[in-house]
Enzyme design. Structure first.
Site, PDB file in Angstrom:
ATOM      1  N   GLU A 172       3.590  11.076   1.940  1.00  0.00           N
ATOM      2  CA  GLU A 172       4.882  11.069   1.068  1.00  0.00           C
ATOM      3  C   GLU A 172       5.825  11.894   2.082  1.00  0.00           C
ATOM      4  O   GLU A 172       6.894  12.103   0.812  1.00  0.00           O
ATOM      5  CB  GLU A 172       4.395  10.401  -0.192  1.00  0.00           C
ATOM      6  CG  GLU A 172       3.154   9.050  -0.517  1.00  0.00           C
ATOM      7  CD  GLU A 172       3.691   8.793  -1.968  1.00  0.00           C
ATOM      8  OE1 GLU A 172       4.033   9.797  -2.932  1.00  0.00           O
ATOM      9  OE2 GLU A 172       2.685   7.273  -2.394  1.00  0.00           O
ATOM     10  N   GLU A 379      -3.515   4.654  -0.723  1.00  0.00           N
ATOM     11  CA  GLU A 379      -2.959   4.853  -2.784  1.00  0.00           C
ATOM     12  C   GLU A 379      -2.640   3.415  -2.272  1.00  0.00           C
ATOM     13  O   GLU A 379      -1.808   2.087  -1.863  1.00  0.00           O
ATOM     14  CB  GLU A 379      -1.913   5.521  -2.493  1.00  0.00           C
ATOM     15  CG  GLU A 379      -2.255   6.800  -2.508  1.00  0.00           C
ATOM     16  CD  GLU A 379      -1.482   8.224  -3.272  1.00  0.00           C
ATOM     17  OE1 GLU A 379      -0.531   7.188  -4.419  1.00  0.00           O
ATOM     18  OE2 GLU A 379      -1.030   8.809  -3.232  1.00  0.00           O
TER      19      GLU A 379
END
Ligand code: IFM
Length: 482
Positions: A172, A379
């Site tokens: 991320e 995720e």
């Protein structure tokens, strides 16, 4: 919602990876042991007012000492893969210069322990714990940080090589750049829009440099990847040209700022124009984009929720309800007139809306744009305020429901022809949820933070059943499983 009849058709391929994910600073603790140096998250969390309830990751889930117990849990869950991250300051305490053998040895033992029980190690090189000395030298806005990352990546790959099945460069980078240097709700807590955009580029460059270094060492024996938290953005009013343009602008900042350089070798023109008041992008040097476009084998996708935006046209002050903590500063550089509006529930304890259909849409869109690139969900999961019931169990029905609907959404994408290879629940265990400390619990395994004992929640039993049968079980059975 639940439809047991339909569930029987929701079978996953035999080689689909079923995993759980964690990250070093969120679970390890032991922040001063065996030569580990400080990271920006140590500094940030020890700064008063930064983290809810003044909490920090000094102990976290104590995984550094309990990793064997944790591998045993993973094995009982039936996981085929485990996604974790290396703490850079454990391996190279100053972020440059000498490496710390005790640090790499910890991960070497972890990887061997996983392999012994047949679990594939899926490792992330950078999940936000930048060595503090690198931040002191300028952090991600400093180009040199990308070269330091390259050196660190080469060292780790040299030691763990093909024992790791998937090497992920960054987790991320959106958060690292925009929350770390834009809104300041993540470490290092800076609020400098130009620095945030520079960080975007240097994170992309680090991906390219580090990815190439890993590839040079492991060749085709392991897979190379990066994990992006791609944003599913909707217009407040689908018939409004202004709102559709707000979607375009936010998608450029969040998704295309990474996808385009990493996979296509360019920065989108509209991103350059939207941010022109903040930066002239002169930090992009000749050859950078070629470096960044390192071929990857699989793209990691993190998905939790959606965002709904409108262009603020004389409607009063902009509300920054973007779900990542309060700040007077925006993470959305150059998008000062874009408003994130409150979305329809239901919500998780993060205040994030639950919208599984948007995951299918996101995956189908990626499949259309990059048909030859396999995807993994690195995720997905939900925070809820779980309680221990009188029967001693954690009946986390909200989480079971969330997982059921989102794994069903992944299955829908596969049925629509998208090449999705695996799913990792976030998270294996409750952990340090960054600015929210330990207040938000994402684990399928509960951590008792007084005793550090691990307890299975209903969602863990349910997930184990899913892995065992490769078919999505009805949510109702979760409390009956043991
Ligand atoms: O806990 C985080 C994780 O570190 C990165 N992705 C989102 C999770 C939930 O906020």
């Amino acid at each position: 919602m639940t439809n047991p009849g339909q569930d029987q058709t929701r079978e996953f391929p035999p080689d689909f990876e079923w995993g759980a994910a964690t990250a070093s600073y969120q679970i390890e603790g032991a922040v001063t042991e065996d030569g580990r140096g400080p990271s920006i998250w140590d500094t940030y969390s020890h700064t008063p007012g930064r983290v809810l309830n003044g909490e920090n990751g000094d102990i976290a889930a104590d995984h550094y000492h309990r990793w064997q117990e944790d591998i045993a849990l993973m094995s009982k869950l039936g996981l085929t893969a485990y996604r974790f991250s290396f703490a850079w300051p454990r391996i190279q305490p100053l972020g440059s210069g000498p490496f710390n053998p005790a640090g790499i040895d910890f991960y070497s033992r972890l990887v061997d322990g996983l392999l012994e029980v047949g679990i594939d190690p899926v490792a992330t090189l950078y999940h936000w714990d930048l060595p503090q000395p690198l931040e002191d030298a300028g952090g991600w806005p400093n180009r040199d940080t990308a070269y330091r990352f390259e050196e660190y990546a080469a060292h780790v790959a040299g030691r763990l090589g093909d024992r790791v099945k998937v090497w992920t460069t960054l987790n991320e980078p959106w958060c690292s750049a925009y929350l770390g240097y834009g809104s300041g709700v993540h470490a290092p807590g800076r609020t400098d829009p130009a620095a945030a955009m520079t960080a975007v580029h240097h994170l992309n460059l680090a991906h390219g440099l580090g990815g190439r270094a890993v590839r040079d060492i492991v060749g085709d024996r392991s897979q190379l990847s990066v994990t992006l938290n791609l944003h599913a953005i909707r217009p407040a009013d689908p018939s409004s040209a202004d709102d559709l343009d707000a979607v375009r602008q936010i998608e450029a900042l969040s998704n295309r700022a990474f996808l385009n350089p990493m996979l296509d070798g360019f920065y989108p023109q509209d991103l350059l124009e939207d941010t022109a008041k903040v930066t002239d992008w002169s930090f992009v040097r000749d050859g950078d984009l070629e470096t960044i476009k390192v071929p990857i084998d699989v793209l990691g996708v993190n998905y939790y929720s959606t965002g709904t935006v409108r262009r603020h046209v004389g409607r009063g002050p902009v509300v920054r309800a973007d779900g990542h903590g309060a700040s007077a500063w925006s993470a959305w550089i150059g998008a000062d007139d874009v408003e994130f509006i409150q979305q329809e529930g239901p919500y998780t304890a993060m205040g994030w809306n639950i919208a599984p259909e948007a995951l299918t849409k996101l995956l189908v869109g990626l499949g259309d744009a990059y048909p030859d690139l396999p995807l993994i969900i690195t995720e997905n999961g939900a925070a809820f305020h779980d309680d221990v019931s009188e029967d001693g169990r954690v009946h986390d029905a909200g989480r079971v429901d969330y997982l059921h609907s989102h794994i069903s959404a992944v299955h829908d994408a596969i049925k629509a022809g998208v090449d999705v290879r695996g799913y990792f629940v976030w998270s294996l265990m409750d952990n340090f949820e960054w600015g929210y400390g330990f207040d938000r619990r994402f684990g399928v395994i509960r951590i008792d933070y007084d005793t550090l004992e691990r307890h299975w929640k209903d969602s863990a039993f349910w997930y184990r059943e899913l892995i065992r049968t490769r078919t999505i079980p009805p949510v109702e059975i979760a409390p009956t499983l043991s």
